[in-house]
Design an enzyme around this catalytic site. Structure first.
Site, mmCIF file in Angstrom:
data_model
loop_
_atom_site.group_PDB
_atom_site.id
_atom_site.type_symbol
_atom_site.label_atom_id
_atom_site.label_comp_id
_atom_site.label_asym_id
_atom_site.label_seq_id
_atom_site.Cartn_x
_atom_site.Cartn_y
_atom_site.Cartn_z
ATOM 1 N N GLU A 24 -0.019 10.612 -21.855
ATOM 2 C CA GLU A 24 -0.016 9.428 -20.997
ATOM 3 C C GLU A 24 -1.436 8.939 -20.741
ATOM 4 O OE1 GLU A 24 3.670 9.505 -18.102
ATOM 5 O OE2 GLU A 24 2.612 11.440 -18.042
ATOM 6 N N TYR A 56 -4.252 -13.372 -0.605
ATOM 7 C CA TYR A 56 -3.478 -12.602 -1.575
ATOM 8 C C TYR A 56 -4.102 -12.589 -2.956
ATOM 9 C CZ TYR A 56 -0.988 -17.154 -1.452
ATOM 10 O OH TYR A 56 -0.658 -18.478 -1.404
ATOM 11 N N ILE A 75 2.651 8.733 -9.602
ATOM 12 C CA ILE A 75 2.633 7.331 -9.183
ATOM 13 C C ILE A 75 2.800 7.219 -7.673
ATOM 14 C CG2 ILE A 75 3.245 6.365 -11.423
ATOM 15 C CD1 ILE A 75 6.136 6.086 -10.484
ATOM 16 N N GLU A 76 3.312 8.265 -7.035
ATOM 17 C CA GLU A 76 3.372 8.294 -5.572
ATOM 18 C C GLU A 76 1.971 8.278 -4.976
ATOM 19 O OE1 GLU A 76 4.968 10.218 -7.765
ATOM 20 O OE2 GLU A 76 6.766 11.124 -6.905
ATOM 21 N N LYS A 102 7.248 2.507 -13.413
ATOM 22 C CA LYS A 102 6.752 3.066 -14.668
ATOM 23 C C LYS A 102 7.891 2.960 -15.683
ATOM 24 C CE LYS A 102 4.494 7.301 -16.214
ATOM 25 N NZ LYS A 102 4.007 8.623 -15.746
#
Length: 122
Positions: A24, A56, A75-76, A102
């Site tokens: 990855e 933004y 990813i957390e 993901k």
């Protein structure tokens, strides 16, 4: 009572190298981020002024920089880092909810994506 409003950025897409497996990091993949933040209105809405609210465009850049210049196994952890970076940049944010998707998660099965969501409160 303070007025609060919500800003949402949906489906922000970035190429990055997050994940547990060495492949990855080498190959990388696309990640998608949704950001939702509750913002204390303050005088920004009454004055119809950008000052005192969340720009933004700048928020997108904060997300982009966090996703593309750091590496996380989870990813957390990436979602929490994004939330904290946004709150550090914009003191008006009271709650940041970040979802990271993901689509090419290395799981033995067919699925559209894996998603995690993290909420960070100030």
């Amino acid at each position: 009572m303070t007025d609060v409003y919500t800003i949402t950025l949906k489906n922000c897409a970035f190429f990055a190298r997050h994940g547990v497996y060495p492949e990855e990091e080498v190959l990388g993949q696309r990640f998608y981020v949704d950001a939702e933040f509750d913002v204390a209105a303050g005088a920004a809405l009454e004055n119809d002024a950008l000052e005192g609210t969340v720009d933004y465009g700048v928020a997108f850049k904060v997300i982009e920089k966090t996703v593309t210049t750091s590496r996380h196994l989870l990813i957390e952890a990436l979602a929490l880092t994004i939330a904290r970076e946004l709150c550090a940049q914009f003191p008006e944010i009271r709650r940041a909810k970040i979802s990271v998707r993901k689509p090419s998660a290395p799981v033995p099965g067919i699925l559209d994506y894996v998603q995690v969501s993290v909420e960070h409160f100030r």
